[in-house]
Every structure is written in C-alpha cells, then in structure tokens.
Design an enzyme around this catalytic site. Structure first.
Site, PDB file in Angstrom:
ATOM      1  CB  CYS A  83      85.546 -21.177  23.163  1.00  0.00           C
ATOM      2  SG  CYS A  83      83.983 -21.591  22.390  1.00  0.00           S
ATOM      3  CG  HIS A 210      84.049 -17.530  26.121  1.00  0.00           C
ATOM      4  ND1 HIS A 210      84.931 -17.070  25.171  1.00  0.00           N
ATOM      5  CD2 HIS A 210      83.184 -18.342  25.468  1.00  0.00           C
ATOM      6  CE1 HIS A 210      84.616 -17.566  23.994  1.00  0.00           C
ATOM      7  NE2 HIS A 210      83.546 -18.343  24.144  1.00  0.00           N
ATOM      8  CD  GLU A 212      87.027 -14.867  27.182  1.00  0.00           C
ATOM      9  OE1 GLU A 212      87.413 -15.805  27.896  1.00  0.00           O
ATOM     10  OE2 GLU A 212      86.587 -15.030  26.034  1.00  0.00           O
ATOM     11  CB  SER A 264      89.386  15.153  18.634  1.00  0.00           C
ATOM     12  OG  SER A 264      89.482  14.391  19.824  1.00  0.00           O
ATOM     13  N   GLY A 265      89.862  17.091  21.262  1.00  0.00           N
ATOM     14  CA  GLY A 265      89.206  17.504  22.505  1.00  0.00           C
ATOM     15  C   GLY A 265      88.847  16.294  23.354  1.00  0.00           C
ATOM     16  CB  VAL A 267      90.112  10.649  26.823  1.00  0.00           C
ATOM     17  CG1 VAL A 267      91.103  10.215  27.873  1.00  0.00           C
ATOM     18  CG2 VAL A 267      88.768  10.921  27.442  1.00  0.00           C
ATOM     19  CG  ASP A 268      91.408   8.144  22.912  1.00  0.00           C
ATOM     20  OD1 ASP A 268      91.277   7.945  24.134  1.00  0.00           O
ATOM     21  OD2 ASP A 268      90.697   7.598  22.049  1.00  0.00           O
ATOM     22  CB  SER A 269      93.670  13.765  20.517  1.00  0.00           C
ATOM     23  OG  SER A 269      92.547  14.475  20.960  1.00  0.00           O
TER      24      SER A 269
END
Ligand code: XMP
Length: 567
Positions: A83, A210, A212, A264-265, A267-269
């Site tokens: 694009c 696009h 994607e 933090s509880g 997923v990431d941390s």
C-alpha cells in the site's frame, strides 16, 4: 542476541496492520523485526536481513508521510511495498502518486495480467494462482523445516497463468498514476487502478492491497512467496532457538548480580519469571508480587503456586490490601481511583524493593512485549521506540534502572501468542498461560463507585462462579471451554440495589453485570453470543451462592461505543 539469525525487516510507516505482517511471516518460521520507517539503515541494522517490507501508512506520500533511508534502494535487498509502501517506492524512484477519485476500501477484485517479464518473478507470481497451495510455497523455502537450512528451491514447473483473479483487501485513497522507471504493472483492481507492480530487473515488488489482513485472498501465499521465492529465507525461527539465545543474553546481562522481577500475576511477567528461574541460579532470582486486595479470588495463591512449581525460592509476596482500601475510602471518581492505585503501587514498590537490601548492581527484569515497543498507529521516527505509556507508568524505579542499563526485557521480541507458546515450553501452569487479561487497578474498576472490602469480597465470589463455570462448560463450537472461546470475561458490581423477594418479604440486593467479549487485541470488541441456557444457569448459581446479589444482567454493548471495562 539474535544477530546471527536471518530476518525479514519491516519498515513501519504507521499502519495499524504492521505488527500483523511480522506475525504472519514469523508463523512461516522466519524471524521478523519491525523498525521505524525512517530509521537509519546502517550495516548493523541490515545485518542478517534477507528482505525488507515497507508497510502501509495512514499518511500520504505527498503529505505527512515519511520516507525511508535512501540506502534501502542501494543495498541490493529484495523489497516488498505494501500500500503506502508501494506508493513510497514509486515516488522515491521517480513515479507519480495522486489521489484516487474514489477511495478503494474493503474486498476489491484484482486481476493479475502478466507482461513479458514472467520468468523474473515467477516465484512471486505463483502466490496469486489459486491452484498453488500455501504449503507448496512454504516447501519451496525449506523442505526440511527448521532442522535443515538449505537455500530454497524454485517452485517446480510453475508457469505463470495469463489471467488470475482474486479478492484483495484494500484501504487507500491514493494510487500510482505513473509507475517508477523499470516497473511493470502486473495486477489491476476492478476499478482499473494498479494493484501489483514488479521491477523488471531488481527483486522489487509492490502490492496496493494488504496481504497481511486475514480476509485478503492469497494474502499468506503472497507474503510467503516474497519471503521464500524472492528473499530465499530459511525456516529457522523456532521458540527453542529463541530461548537458547535469550538465556545466553540473560546470563550475560545479569552476571552474578541478583535479578528482581515484579510479578503482576499476568502471563507476561510470569513467563519472564520462568525464564529467570530456568536460566540463573535459583538464589539469584527475586520475585516480588504486591497483593493490592483488588485481585480476583485465589489469584495470589495461583500465582504463588505457579512460581513455586517453577522452583522460586526468593518469592516476596506483599500484602498491601489494608493500605489500598484505606487510600480508596470514600473515593468514587474512576480516574481518581486509578491515580490513587497507581501512585500507591509505586510507593509500596519502592519501599519493599528497598527493604530487600539488594546491592545497587541488581538488574530489574520486565515483561515488556514486542507490541509494547511499537507505538500503535504512530510507529514513526523516535516515537516508535517509546514504551507505551500504560506500561510501567512513570515508575521512578524502572526509569532509574533503565538509565543505568540494568533492565532486562527478555520478551521484547515476542508477540503475545508467542509468549504463551514460550510459557508452555517452560512449563508454566496452563491456569496462568490461558488467563484472560486483567487490568492493573483490578477490581477497583469493576466496582462502580466507592470500593470497600465488603464489595470486593462480594464481587470476588460472584466473579469466581462466573469464571469457573466458563471453564467448566464446553463451547458450542465444541473446541474447548466457554472460557477459551471468549477473550475476556468478568463480573461488575453496580452501585444499584434492586428489589427482589425472599420468602414473604421484599429484599434489596446489589445488581451484578456479567461481561464476556471476543476480540483480537482489546482495541475493539464484540459481545460474546452466550448460549442463553448457560447464562440463565450461571445467573441462578450466582444469586443462590452470593446472597448480597439480587439481580444479574448481561452486558450487550460492543466496543466501540462502550469500553471493555465499566470504569
Ligand atoms: P477498555 O476498558 O479500555 O479495556 O476497553 C481494554 C483492555 O485494557 C484493560 N484495561 C486496563 N489495563 N490498566 C490496565 O493495565 C487499566 O487501567 C486498564 N483499563 C482497562 C481491559 O481489561 C481490557 O483488557
């Protein structure tokens, strides 16, 4: 960390779908990196790069749209313009871009008509032919998968077809009115505008649509054909290899210094916690979790159990419920509540970290994701590398550590679904991995008006029944539970009492709203179309078990116009 890995570089000119391009290509087993559209293309940046994709943009090439470093056209690498990316290449290389009489938006039919340069791009053109399956294009890259790393073979016997049609997904108000010298038009939209352009000599291609976006026909095939057919990428991006690299980087960065992670509880941390525990000596890793008293039922225990299972020893769980509830007393305004929680969190964090008595040299680990580093919508120039403001909101501790070069962010190259895959690989409990997102201020934004301990307890109970039932009940689609089917679900306690009957008398109870939405990133959301039977049964279970609740409603608002949370 990943310097030796081959990669595809994506120049981000600010399109909302730039991150999606990266994900699609990673799914093929090719590592991708997104950088600002105008980032200097130094030797270091181009190290290992097999091809460059120029993303879309909300801007215009003759307006505010920015240009890439000119070296992009001199480095000899294959280019794919998407694009705006194609319009950018066209303008920079001597063609012309002008406004369209009428915007092309949504599904638009494209016809591929081939000129005389078929052989040059036959690998790429195969992508447009519905007779060629994606697998065949992927196989042409590396038939042996991750283990083998030989260069790609051409697609066997592909002869470009004279005319191929498919429905592309478009969103543009400008068009190429004169192709840059050396380019030919290989595809045309139903409204008669250029849709695919190919350079006759160089490995440069461009599409006006696009690929994607999931509803673009042949989109994956087009990206795969660029990666394998033109860039000759190998499939060598696997989570196992990534983990090896990350571990080596982690050990080198931390050395003998203690590493501290604020959990933090989410997923990431938790996944970062798992990485630290599996990489550094157990004693070296300190994990701190602040229980604000605004957490869901049993949340602290679930997190504690998951981390202990991974071997955590220095696990510091701070119970700060009393402090948070005292600070929130009498406060009703949502923004005031958020600010009080944010400020107090920072104060407690600083105090508790100081009380650990770690040496000055300790490193601070963070669960920052790749998408957190790409400022959504404005991935341009300096701004592109700023951490999104909702992350680590102005924490002096984090800022100081960052300045001192003592921050490690081992997930900063990963997308959310890759983090989940990594968590599974490291043995993180599925309970944590599959968890719905939970806002930082916790239940405080789900208790409308003043937050009290009594209300927190009521909401915790009701929410737990709702969530447990979602986990227990199978989805109508038959694939997993209702919990897996929705993106986020929770209960909200409204500041309204309504009347009901209890035996012979009238009884006033709180009103509870249930919310369940489907979304891909939380930016927009649709209401989950709950099977009515499940809703009725869950409502009955809640009012039976939580006596303070007299009435249950289901929130049927999508985002926009509503937000996901109620405050
Ligand atoms: P909204 O309500 O803005 O939510 O549609 C979008 C997503 O963000 C989460 N959310 C927050 N997360 N702090 C956070 O860490 C907050 O103050 C906050 N507010 C909303 C929300 O749960 C949803 O996933």
């Amino acid at each position: 960390m990943m310097n030796k890995t081959e990669k595809m570089l994506i120049l981000d000119f600010g399109s909302q779908t730039t991150a999606l391009i990266g994900r699609r290509i990673r799914e093929f087993g090719v590592y991708t990196e997104i950088i600002a559209g105008d980032a200097p293309l130094t030797e270091a940046v181009l190290n290992g790069v097999k091809g460059v994709i120029l993303s879309g943009s909300p801007e215009s090439v003759y307006g505010e749209g920015i240009a890439p470093d000119k070296r992009i056209y001199e480095c000899g690498l294959p280019l794919l313009g998407i694009c705006y990316g194609l319009q950018r290449m066209t303008t920079d290389l001597g063609g012309l871009v002008e406004p369209l009489p009428k915007v092309e938006y949504g599904g638009i039919e494209v016809e591929i008509k081939l000129g005389g340069q078929k052989a040059k791009h036959s690998q790429f053109l195969a992508a447009f032919d519905a007779a060629i399956p994606l697998n065949q294009i992927l196989e042409s890259g590396d038939a042996g998968g991750a283990e083998k790393t030989r260069a790609c073979e051409p697609l066997p016997d592909y002869t470009p077809q004279p005319a191929v049609r498919f429905t592309a997904w478009m969103s543009h108000g400008d068009t190429l009115t004169r192709l840059a010298p050396g380019f030919v038009q290989a595809g045309t939209s139903a409204s008669g505008f250029p849709a695919v352009a190919l350079h006759q000599e160089k490995p440069w291609v461009g599409v006006q649509f696009h690929p994607e976006v999931s509803h673009c026909e042949r989109g994956s095939e087009i990206l795969a054909a660029f990666a394998f057919g033109i860039c000759h990428c190998k499939k060598e991006w696997t989570m196992e290899r990534y983990v090896e690299g990350v571990r080596a980087g982690l050990s080198a960065r931390a050395g003998d210094n203690p590493a501290l992670l604020l959990i933090s509880g989410g997923v990431d941390s938790t996944v970062v916690g798992a990485l630290l525990l599996k990489t550094l000596p157990i004693e070296q890793t300190h994990l701190m979790y602040i229980d604000t008293g605004l957490m869901r039922k049993n949340e602290t225990q679930v997190v504690k159990k998951a981390l202990e299972k991974l071997g955590a020893k220095n696990l510091h769980i701070i119970n700060a419920e009393t402090e948070f509830l005292a600070a929130l007393k009498g406060k009703e305004d949502p923004e005031a509540k958020r600010k009080i929680i944010g400020d107090l969190f920072i104060t407690i964090q600083e105090r508790e970290v100081a009380s650990l008595g770690l040496p000055e040299s300790y490193v601070l680990a963070q669960g920052t994701l790749y998408t957190d580093l790409i400022e959504s919508g404005k991935g341009v120039g300096e701004k592109a590398r700023l951490i999104k403001s909702h992350h680590n909101v102005g924490s002096p501790l984090v800022d100081a550590k960052r300045k001192a070069g003592k921050i490690i962010e081992p997930l900063d190259r990963l997308y959310k679904d890759e983090v989940r895959a990594l968590g599974r690989l490291l043995g993180v409990d599925e309970d944590v991995i599959a968890r719905h997102p939970f806002p930082g201020p916790g239940l405080a934004v789900r208790i409308l008006g003043e937050v009290t301990k009594e209300k927190c307890d009521i909401l915790r109970e009701a929410d737990a029944i709702f969530i447990d039932e979602l986990k227990r009940r199978r989805a109508p689609s038959g694939t997993g539970s209702l919990y897996d089917e929705v993106w986020q679900a929770f209960a909200v306690l409204l500041p309204a009492r309504s009347v009901g009957v209890a035996g012979d008398s009238r009884k006033y109870g709180w009103t509870l709203a249930l919310r369940a939405i489907v979304s891909s990133d939380g930016m927009t959301a649709d209401v989950y179309r709950f099977p009515m039977e499940d809703l009725l049964e869950i409502s009955g279970m809640i009012t039976n078990a939580v006596k303070e609740i007299g009435r249950v409603t289901y929130d049927i608002s999508s985002k926009p116009p509503a937000t996901i949370e109620w405050e």
